[in-house]
Design a protein around this motif. Sequence first.
Motif, PDB file in Angstrom:
ATOM      1  N   LEU A  83      75.096 137.783 -46.714  1.00  0.00           N
ATOM      2  CA  LEU A  83      76.087 136.837 -47.215  1.00  0.00           C
ATOM      3  C   LEU A  83      76.897 136.216 -46.080  1.00  0.00           C
ATOM      4  N   GLY A  84      77.331 137.025 -45.144  1.00  0.00           N
ATOM      5  CA  GLY A  84      78.092 136.509 -44.012  1.00  0.00           C
ATOM      6  C   GLY A  84      77.277 135.564 -43.140  1.00  0.00           C
ATOM      7  N   LEU A  85      75.988 135.862 -42.980  1.00  0.00           N
ATOM      8  CA  LEU A  85      75.123 134.982 -42.193  1.00  0.00           C
ATOM      9  C   LEU A  85      74.975 133.624 -42.866  1.00  0.00           C
ATOM     10  N   PHE A  86      74.772 133.641 -44.193  1.00  0.00           N
ATOM     11  CA  PHE A  86      74.653 132.380 -44.930  1.00  0.00           C
ATOM     12  C   PHE A  86      75.971 131.594 -44.891  1.00  0.00           C
ATOM     13  N   ALA A  87      77.096 132.291 -44.997  1.00  0.00           N
ATOM     14  CA  ALA A  87      78.395 131.610 -44.958  1.00  0.00           C
ATOM     15  C   ALA A  87      78.624 130.970 -43.590  1.00  0.00           C
ATOM     16  N   ASP A  88      78.346 131.708 -42.528  1.00  0.00           N
ATOM     17  CA  ASP A  88      78.520 131.148 -41.180  1.00  0.00           C
ATOM     18  C   ASP A  88      77.607 129.943 -40.957  1.00  0.00           C
ATOM     19  N   ALA A  89      76.368 130.032 -41.442  1.00  0.00           N
ATOM     20  CA  ALA A  89      75.444 128.903 -41.290  1.00  0.00           C
ATOM     21  C   ALA A  89      75.989 127.673 -42.003  1.00  0.00           C
TER      22      ALA A  89
END
Length: 192
Positions: A83-89
Motif C-alpha cells: 500500500l505504501g509503495l502504491f501511495a508513493d508512486a
Amino acid sequence: MASLPARVLRLYGGLALYGLGIGLQVESSLGNDPWDVFHQGLAIRTGTTIGTMIIIVGALVMLLWIPLKQKPGFGTISNVVFLGLFADAAIFLLPSPEHVAAQASYLALGVVSIALATVLYIGAQMGPGPRDGIMTGLMRLGLSVRLGRFLIEVTVLTAGWLLGGTVGVGTLVFALAIGPMTQLFTRWFPLT
C-alpha cells in the motif's frame, strides 16, 4: 467464492487503487483522511515519504494484533508491504493541481477511489488491513464498532495534526462520504 487468481487480482487491484486514492487526496492539499494525516505528519517529522510511513505504521500496528489475538492473512501482509509503495508512486506521478477546481476533483476522485478499493480489497477475503484488524480485535473485547472506530480515527487524526499532517475540508469530506460511497460500491462488487 471466486478463484484464487481472481481474488489475488482483486486484492492487488484494490491496493493499487487505494494507493492512487491516497495520492489524489494528498496532492489535493485539501485535507487527508485521518490515517494519512498521521502518516503525513510522521513523514514530515522523519524526513521520509508518506508511503514509507504507511509501511512502517502498518507493521507496527500489527504488533498490537498480538494481545488482541488477531491473525494476519495474505492480504494483511500484502497491505503492509504494497500500500505504501502504491501511495508513493501515485504521489510521485500525479501533478500537483494549482486551481481549486482541480484540487476538488482530486479530492472527489480520491474518496471514490478509496471507497471502491476498500470493497475490492475486503471482497478478496484474504485478511483485514492492519489498521482494520485493531478495530475487529477491539470488537472481540466488547467495544462497539462505532466506538472503536471513532476512538482510533480521532487518536490518529489528532496525533497527525499535531505532527503537521494536512487537516482540512478534505478530511471532513472523507469522513462524511467514505461510508456511503463504500456502501454504494458493494452493490456492484459484493463482499462475499
